[in-house]
Scaffold this motif. Structure first.
Motif, short mmCIF file in Angstrom:
data_model
loop_
_atom_site.label_atom_id
_atom_site.label_comp_id
_atom_site.label_asym_id
_atom_site.label_seq_id
_atom_site.Cartn_x
_atom_site.Cartn_y
_atom_site.Cartn_z
N SER A 640 -0.02 1.10 -10.84
CA SER A 640 -0.47 -0.13 -10.19
C SER A 640 -1.96 -0.38 -10.42
O SER A 640 -2.56 -1.22 -9.73
CB SER A 640 -0.18 -0.05 -8.68
OG SER A 640 -0.87 1.06 -8.10
N PHE A 641 -2.55 0.34 -11.37
CA PHE A 641 -3.98 0.15 -11.65
C PHE A 641 -4.23 -1.26 -12.17
O PHE A 641 -3.53 -1.76 -13.05
CB PHE A 641 -4.46 1.17 -12.68
CG PHE A 641 -5.85 0.91 -13.17
CD1 PHE A 641 -6.94 1.08 -12.33
CD2 PHE A 641 -6.07 0.47 -14.47
CE1 PHE A 641 -8.24 0.81 -12.78
CE2 PHE A 641 -7.35 0.21 -14.92
CZ PHE A 641 -8.43 0.38 -14.07
N ASP A 642 -5.26 -1.91 -11.60
CA ASP A 642 -5.61 -3.28 -11.97
C ASP A 642 -6.73 -3.25 -13.01
O ASP A 642 -7.86 -2.88 -12.70
CB ASP A 642 -6.07 -4.06 -10.74
CG ASP A 642 -6.31 -5.53 -11.05
OD1 ASP A 642 -6.23 -5.92 -12.23
OD2 ASP A 642 -6.59 -6.30 -10.10
N PRO A 643 -6.44 -3.62 -14.26
CA PRO A 643 -7.48 -3.56 -15.30
C PRO A 643 -8.62 -4.54 -15.05
O PRO A 643 -9.71 -4.37 -15.61
CB PRO A 643 -6.71 -3.92 -16.58
CG PRO A 643 -5.54 -4.71 -16.10
CD PRO A 643 -5.17 -4.13 -14.78
N HIS A 644 -8.40 -5.56 -14.20
CA HIS A 644 -9.45 -6.53 -13.95
C HIS A 644 -10.58 -5.96 -13.08
O HIS A 644 -11.64 -6.59 -12.92
CB HIS A 644 -8.87 -7.78 -13.28
CG HIS A 644 -7.83 -8.46 -14.11
ND1 HIS A 644 -6.47 -8.25 -13.95
CD2 HIS A 644 -7.94 -9.33 -15.15
CE1 HIS A 644 -5.81 -8.97 -14.82
NE2 HIS A 644 -6.67 -9.64 -15.57
#
Length: 770
Positions: A640-644
């Motif tokens: 669920s890591f958010d690259p933003h």
């Protein structure tokens, strides 16, 4: 801004209805007075002895026999007929309209082309061939509209006849006795339905059996299977025997006498026998090779027939297949002649036409992908298929390319690469053990060595050296093995900029790229596929691999015990891990021009001992044109890591230790070379351990809640030797959104320019994604 769903649905229904009406009207408006468009034939099965499912299966099978075939339909429309009508009747000067009419279009299939009596006879004959001997077929016209007509066939098959008894003639002749002894393998059994095709197949099976016993001149036509339908009670008796008028050569079993190999044969050469004066002997082979193009040892593992052995069709075909698979002959031909009619001996002749061994190929590729990369690549390959005169394949490839990032965040962070690779492949296994499986495919040994330079502008460059030694062999036409005894890869970073060091500091995922990597160990790949079998409704592809690095070395150097102290070779820490990857695909044919394809791709890599993490180059990635197409390549995950959340001037690649990916795609031929597709992709990557700069990336028990899901549609231009693919995709579920907000179906707004810019991914690629 949100779009009212009910209005959208009504809009699409209205538009669809208009399109369907236009398509329907347009298909008949060009017909002349008295002409009717043929809509096809319907078949009704009238039988009390067949179940509902049996009637349906019979009707579907018979429908394929009806002629002519009506104009193809898609969603009730006939697009090819529509294009034909749209083009009109152009003169020769209108090249585009002529092309559209002849290549893309299809003329109307008229009812006057239908022969009801002919079709009825075909239906009756097909059913008689499967045991329905008393068939009645009634046919009439089915008027659909004032401009369309179809045909209707009422089929009454009666009761199917079954086999009562199968009798094999038993007499003193060797051939008939051989067939009698083999009757236990016959597929003609009591109680089975009568089937003419199965009887023909049985003749072929017995022909193959006796040919493997030396009866070279025997043929299926020499075997008679008589049918007696006068038994009563809807049963037949079968009587199997060799025909009385069978030629004498077909009644004899032969042995191999001399074996001749013409290694430099030209098809136009009618004086080839005169060259026997220059022949030399190699074991049982008499070889004619005036210029010495080939070493005689290449035939040792290719020609299976031996002097003095009984002729065997399996060895005959195996020899031809192996000669072809050597890859050095353009044409391979074989013949046999009786050399001794008294002792029943055959001479074998192999006529081999050499191919041009040297070739050079230049390729220029243009590419673009959903990661906002646009670029080109130039490949130059030179090869020699007979490098040491033993059918060895030596090739050298050089390549260079550049990918330019056009997105605002990645603009200027271009990727350049160049490399060279050389490989040498021997048509045998060079190993301590003599391994030569009896298949039509020649086992091979391959050695490769290569170097690649990759530069990411403003960031860093990588020098990569690789080498391998391994074996390839096919167990059968469907099963292939590849075992690399040693596969080595050394990666060294260079020219790392301060900008990259600034953003990599404190970020383990980015810092890892700056580490030197030494990977070596065995790899094994198993591949199974039967997708080449066109007649099958269900076909499969499976590819599984195992990758080991530094296992024995780590054990010898104590890396497994003393894990706190990193071991090195020549000052470089070596990687230690176990990795496995599996790719399973199922192809379901829905019709002649459509299929449903499903795919599951899963893998995991576990670092241990001398390594805390998997090497960057061995980790998994998702997104892009061959993966989850609704997300940019290498920007999704882990978990669920958010690259933003990354505060960076460039978009770094996201990688993980584990991958689960699923793809579903419906493919249909639209017309000519144009194919369409609808697809849904799902999956993600995860890490096995926590990584500080990738929160949410570790896999847990609720990993399935972190699946990314995307859908889309595409067009493919299939020009036989090349498939050009355009796919448009958009996300349905985003794993890095807050829990409860990951489904984004309600946010889809195709009419919103900003939504399209942020969510609609365009993928251009060569070939199918799987």
């Amino acid at each position: 801004m949100r779009v009212n769903k009910s209005k959208s649905i009504k809009y699409f229904i209205a538009v669809g209805s208009i399109v369907l009406m236009l398509g329907s009207c347009g298909s008949t408006r060009h017909l002349k007075e008295g002409e009717f468009l043929y809509t096809g034939g319907t078949i009704e099965i009238d039988s009390d002895s067949l179940s509902k499912s049996q009637k349906k299966e019979m009707a579907e099978g018979l429908a394929d026999l009806l002629r002519p075939i009506p104009n193809g339909k898609i969603l009730g429309m006939r697009p090819k007929l529509g294009l034909y009508n749209m083009a009109g009747d152009p003169d020769k000067s209108s090249k585009f309209r002529n092309w559209m009419r002849k290549k893309l279009g299809e003329p109307p299939v008229l009812f006057e082309e239908v022969d009801l009596d002919y079709n009825s006879a075909i239906l009756s004959n097909r059913l008689e061939n499967v045991g329905f001997f008393n068939v009645e077929v009634e046919s009439d016209t089915l008027e659909v509209t004032d401009k369309k007509k179809g045909a209707r066939y009422k089929v009454t098959p009666g009761i199917q006849y079954k086999i009562n008894e199968v009798t094999f003639l038993n007499d003193s002749t060797p051939l008939q006795q051989l067939i009698y002894d083999a009757k236990r393998w016959s597929k003609l059994r009591e109680g089975k339905p009568y089937n003419l095709d199965q009887i023909k197949d049985e003749r072929v099976r017995f022909d193959n059996y006796v040919k493997n016993k030396g009866y070279y001149y025997f043929s299926p036509n020499n075997l008679l299977i008589q049918v007696d339908s006068s038994v009563g009670n809807h049963k037949v008796d079968l009587f199997v025997k060799v025909k009385d008028d069978t030629p004498k050569p077909a009644l004899k079993s032969y042995t191999i006498d001399k074996i001749y190999v013409f290694a430099d044969y030209e098809i136009s050469d009618s004086e080839y026998l005169s060259k026997l004066d220059s022949a030399y002997q190699h074991k049982d082979l008499t070889i004619v090779d005036p210029t010495g193009k080939f070493k005689p040892t290449i035939y040792d593992r290719a020609i299976y027939l031996e002097k003095g052995e009984t002729y065997n069709r399996n060895d005959h075909n195996l020899s031809l297949n192996r000669l072809v698979n050597l890859g050095v002959f353009k044409f391979v031909k074989n013949s046999f002649e009786i050399s001794d009619s008294i002792n029943n001996k055959l001479d074998a002749y192999y006529f081999l036409t050499p191919d041009n061994p040297k070739a050079i190929r230049l390729e220029l590729l243009g590419k673009t992908n959903s990661a906002s990369y646009n670029g080109a690549e130039l490949n130059l390959n030179w090869s020699n298929k007979n490098f040491f005169r033993g059918a060895e394949l030596f090739s050298v490839s050089t390549y260079g390319g550049a990918d330019f990032q056009s997105s605002s965040k990645n603009n200027g962070y271009n990727v350049y690469k160049a490399g060279i690779e050389a490989s040498l492949t021997w048509p045998k296994l060079i190993a301590p053990i003599d391994f030569n499986p009896s298949t039509g495919f020649v086992p091979k040994t391959r050695a490769t060595v290569g170097y690649e330079f990759l530069q990411r502008s403003k960031l860093y460059s990588l020098n990569s050296f690789k080498a391998s030694w391994g074996y390839l062999w096919k167990q059968s036409s469907t099963i292939e093995h590849q075992f690399n005894v040693l596969e080595t890869n050394y990666v060294s970073p260079n020219n790392v900029t301060d900008l990259y060091r600034e953003y990599a500091a404190g970020n383990p995922s980015l810092e890892r790229i700056l580490d030197k990597q030494l990977i070596f160990g065995p790899t094994y790949t198993f591949t199974y596929t039967n997708t080449m079998k066109q007649y099958k409704k269900n076909t499969f592809y499976y590819r599984g691999s195992l990758d080991f690095s530094g296992n024995i070395t780590g054990l010898l150097m104590g890396a497994d015990v003393d894990s706190d102290k990193e071991k090195t070779i020549l000052g470089v820490p070596f990687s230690q891990y176990v990795k496995t990857e599996h790719d399973f695909r199922h192809y379901l044919k829905l019709g002649k021009n459509s299929q449903f394809v499903s795919r599951i791709h899963a893998g995991v890599g576990v670092a241990y001992g001398n390594s805390k993490n998997m090497p960057y180059t061995k980790q998994f990635y998702v997104g892009g044109s061959n993966s989850i197409r609704a997300f940019r390549a290498r920007t999704l995950g882990p978990g669920s890591f958010d690259p933003h959340t990354i505060d960076s001037k460039f978009i770094p690649d996201q990688s993980g230790d584990m991958i689960i990916e699923m793809n579903f795609e419906y493919r249909k031929k639209l017309f000519s070379i144009l194919h369409g597709a609808l697809f849904v992709d799902a999956g993600n990557i995860w890490n096995l351990n926590d990584v500080s700069d990738r929160p949410g990336g570790k896999i847990g028990s609720d990993f399935y809640k972190e699946f990314a899901i995307g859908a889309g549609a595409g067009l493919r231009f299939d020009i036989t030797f090349l498939v050009v693919r355009f796919d448009f995709a958009f996300p349905l579920r985003i794993p890095y959104n807050q829990s409860g907000e990951r489904w984004v179906i309600d946010d889809i707004r195709f009419g919103d320019k900003q939504w399209r810019k942020d969510n609609l991914m365009f993928n251009f690629a060569i070939g199918y994604p799987f």
